[in-house]
Every structure is written in C-alpha cells, then in structure tokens.
Design a protein around this motif. Structure first.
Motif, PDB file in Angstrom:
ATOM      1  N   ARG A  77      -9.514  51.723  60.771  1.00  0.00           N
ATOM      2  CA  ARG A  77      -9.269  50.286  60.768  1.00  0.00           C
ATOM      3  C   ARG A  77      -8.578  49.850  62.054  1.00  0.00           C
ATOM      4  O   ARG A  77      -9.005  48.923  62.715  1.00  0.00           O
ATOM      5  CB  ARG A  77      -8.432  49.914  59.547  1.00  0.00           C
ATOM      6  N   THR A  78      -7.479  50.491  62.413  1.00  0.00           N
ATOM      7  CA  THR A  78      -6.766  50.169  63.648  1.00  0.00           C
ATOM      8  C   THR A  78      -6.680  51.445  64.470  1.00  0.00           C
ATOM      9  O   THR A  78      -6.304  52.489  63.952  1.00  0.00           O
ATOM     10  CB  THR A  78      -5.351  49.637  63.348  1.00  0.00           C
ATOM     11  N   ARG A  88      -6.919  48.078  68.812  1.00  0.00           N
ATOM     12  CA  ARG A  88      -7.880  47.143  68.230  1.00  0.00           C
ATOM     13  C   ARG A  88      -7.830  47.292  66.715  1.00  0.00           C
ATOM     14  O   ARG A  88      -7.957  48.396  66.199  1.00  0.00           O
ATOM     15  CB  ARG A  88      -9.266  47.414  68.773  1.00  0.00           C
ATOM     16  N   ASP A  90      -9.913  45.712  64.664  1.00  0.00           N
ATOM     17  CA  ASP A  90     -11.198  45.354  64.083  1.00  0.00           C
ATOM     18  C   ASP A  90     -12.121  46.560  63.910  1.00  0.00           C
ATOM     19  O   ASP A  90     -13.318  46.399  63.706  1.00  0.00           O
ATOM     20  CB  ASP A  90     -11.880  44.284  64.941  1.00  0.00           C
ATOM     21  N   THR A 133      -7.396  40.506  67.179  1.00  0.00           N
ATOM     22  CA  THR A 133      -7.906  41.858  66.946  1.00  0.00           C
ATOM     23  C   THR A 133      -7.763  42.803  68.133  1.00  0.00           C
ATOM     24  O   THR A 133      -8.002  43.994  68.001  1.00  0.00           O
ATOM     25  CB  THR A 133      -9.400  41.808  66.552  1.00  0.00           C
TER      26      THR A 133
END
Length: 171
Positions: A77-78, A88, A90, A133
């Motif tokens: 996810r990150t 990031r 996103d 993001t």
C-alpha cells in the motif's frame, strides 16, 4: 548534449539480446530526450507490460537496462522508491528486477530494487511539495535530491553491469 535517438536507445541496452532491444516499443517522449537535462528516462513497454526500460547517461555513456516489474499482486500500500526516495501511498512502487549484464545475466542472476511504477523519478524528485499520494523527501533542497538520484541510478546501473555488489551498494 545527449539527445536520444531510437537507434541509440536500442544500442544502449546492456542486459538483453539485440533481438529483445529491437522488439522494444519506445514511449513517445523517449526520442529526443536530452540526458544532460534528466537523470534517466524510463517507460513501460505498452505491448509487453511485464517489461520496463531505464536509460541513463552512466560513466559518460548512454546505458539502458531492461527491467521486469513484479506482478501487481505483490504491491504494498505505501512504499518508498529506492531511486528517488519518494514515499507513495497509492501502491505505485514495485519491485523491479534487472538481469545482470553478460554471462551472469544469462545464468539467471539479477539485481532488484523498488522503483516508482511510472518511472517518473526525475520529475518527482523536482517536486516542491507533496501531493496526497506522493511524498518526496522535502528535507533537502531540489538540487541535492537530484544529485542523490543521480548517484543511486549510477549505483544501480553499476550493479547491473556487475561492477559493484548490489547488496553492498551505498543507499
């Protein structure tokens, strides 16, 4: 000035066959890119989505590498890109592996690192503020971030070339 041509990009590839280099699809914005102005140009092959390419001026020579992004199921996810040091949220940072150049690559040896999926590290490094993001390291001025990106790209390319042990390369 080191403006890229399609022929120069194909000849620059150090870790794939001449046939693979001839079959690559160049992104529209690659030809004409001046490598004196950006640290590298990178793109995903639209006809072969499990292939990406990174071309840079390395040790004074235009040098390109074939990258293989990990399948989408392994995305976190990150994550932080190891090249531009941008976080990031996103899910747009993925493990990319590059076969080593020469005999080592033909034997199956590769180098891997986490890179932004869009390979836009040169542009992201120059951001002046974070987005929802994308969070570049704003604790350093842009010129220092750009210089650090150049060092990390050179180190990665040296590892693909087999000139430095990737596990011991400076981060």
């Amino acid at each position: 000035m080191h403006a890229l041509t399609a022929d120069a990009v194909r000849r620059s590839m150090i870790n794939c066959s001449k046939g693979d280099a001839q079959r690559m699809t160049l992104a529209d914005d690659v030809v004409g890119t001046d490598l004196d102005e950006v640290e590298f140009v990178g793109w995903r092959d639209p006809r072969m989505p499990q292939r990406a390419y990174l071309v840079s001026l390395h040790e004074g020579v235009v040098t390109g590498v074939l990258l293989r992004p990990a399948a989408g199921g392994g995305r976190r996810r990150t994550a932080m890109c190891a090249l531009c040091r941008t976080t990031r949220s996103d899910g747009a940072v993925t493990l990319h592996t590059a076969p080593r150049a020469g005999a080592a690559g033909r034997e199956g040896n590769s180098v891997g690192t986490y890179i932004c999926d869009d390979l836009a590290c040169p542009a992201v490094t120059r951001l002046e503020k974070a987005t929802p993001t994308v969070a570049p390291d704003l604790s350093h001025p842009v010129d220092e971030r750009v210089a650090a990106l150049r060092v990390r790209v050179d180190t990665f390319l040296a590892a693909v070339h087999g000139r430095v042990d990737a596990a011991r390369a400076p981060a």
